[in-house]
Write a protein that holds these residues in place. Structure first.
Motif, PDB file in Angstrom:
ATOM      1  N   GLN A 147       0.840  -1.207   0.000  1.00  0.00           N
ATOM      2  CA  GLN A 147       0.000   0.000   0.000  1.00  0.00           C
ATOM      3  C   GLN A 147       0.871   1.250   0.000  1.00  0.00           C
ATOM      4  N   PRO A 148       1.507   1.552  -1.120  1.00  0.00           N
ATOM      5  CA  PRO A 148       2.406   2.711  -1.154  1.00  0.00           C
ATOM      6  C   PRO A 148       1.701   4.039  -0.877  1.00  0.00           C
ATOM      7  N   ASP A 149       0.389   4.027  -0.988  1.00  0.00           N
ATOM      8  CA  ASP A 149      -0.357   5.253  -0.708  1.00  0.00           C
ATOM      9  C   ASP A 149      -0.176   5.722   0.738  1.00  0.00           C
ATOM     10  N   LEU A 150       0.064   4.752   1.640  1.00  0.00           N
ATOM     11  CA  LEU A 150       0.326   5.105   3.033  1.00  0.00           C
ATOM     12  C   LEU A 150       1.559   5.999   3.125  1.00  0.00           C
ATOM     13  N   LEU A 151       2.598   5.606   2.384  1.00  0.00           N
ATOM     14  CA  LEU A 151       3.833   6.381   2.411  1.00  0.00           C
ATOM     15  C   LEU A 151       3.622   7.747   1.758  1.00  0.00           C
TER      16      LEU A 151
END
Ligand SMILES: [Fe+2]
Length: 255
Positions: A147-151
């Motif tokens: 879930q790169p959106d978290l970063l």
């Protein structure tokens, strides 16, 4: 070149075992063109605790030895605390060490498998207390890979990140290399450093990583990462571009 993440201090964690190994690491660093290293022992990661005073003393000792051995390398103090709820309280108590003890940049290590739910709140609180959090090696965190959106959200809200040179060099495998390059593409990282632990499996790979970055992104990108390491040492604001979202496989699958 400056390396802002390295386990060169001996006997404190799973990095260098003794002074001889620290000197071997120091010589290898100089050979790669590194002139300054911020030593960042693990802290509160479930195995090791190294508070500020211990690290400051150990840095002094290693610098003395480097001078007497004629090795042209300077060690600066730092620390790699694993994320935990009381990190700011412990900073106030004087147990937590910012990078180069400049009270500006604070390393935060996430567990490798997940991102604790309180991370966003803690990153916010750290910034409210006047420090800038730097999330170390996000490219090796399983939840961030999925879930790169978290970063993206963390960076958008002011956190910085540091990727490991050997991730770019491919030492942790293709998946982690690919994600590291995606992080650079999306302006989701601000530093490249070694996180070197030893000369066998966890070495510097800084020269190799920068070669790859120059080849793929041009000399300007490499310059920005190098300059940012210098700015961290000076406790000054670093360069950052506007972060963008990484497209996940699912979205790509539609096309
Ligand atoms: Fe580390």
């Amino acid at each position: 070149m400056i390396d802002i993440h390295c386990h060169i201090l001996s006997g404190l964690d799973d990095g260098s075992k003794d002074l001889n190994e620290s000197l071997d690491l120091a010589r290898a660093a100089v050979h790669e063109g590194i002139k300054t290293i911020i030593a960042t022992p693990h802290h509160k990661n479930g195995r090791y605790e190294n508070n500020k005073q211990t690290i400051l003393q150990k840095v002094d000792e290693l610098n003395q030895t480097l001078i007497s051995e004629g090795i042209p390398l300077t060690i600066l103090p730092g620390q790699e605390p694993r994320i935990y709820g009381e990190v700011l309280e412990d900073y106030e108590k004087g147990e937590i060490l910012t990078l180069n003890n400049a009270n500006q940049f604070l390393f935060i290590e996430l567990p490798s498998g997940h991102v604790p739910r309180y991370t966003e709140k803690l990153l916010f609180d750290i910034q409210m207390s006047g420090l800038t959090p730097i999330i170390v090696h996000p490219e090796r965190n399983q939840e961030l890979i999925e879930q790169p959106d978290l970063l993206y959200q963390f960076v958008k809200k002011g956190a910085l990140t540091q990727i490991t040179a050997s991730s770019i060099a491919g030492s942790f495998g293709k998946k982690i290399k690919k994600f590291s390059l995606q992080l650079i593409d999306a302006n989701l990282t601000h530093f490249v450093s070694s996180d070197a632990h030893n000369l066998s499996k966890r070495s510097f790979k800084m020269a190799e990583a920068y070669e790859e970055i120059e080849k793929k992104y041009g000399v300007d990108y490499a310059y920005m990462f190098k300059e940012n390491a210098e700015l961290v040492v000076q406790g000054k604001n670093v360069y950052k571009e506007i972060p963008t979202r990484i497209k996940t496989k699912k979205i790509l699958g539609i096309f």
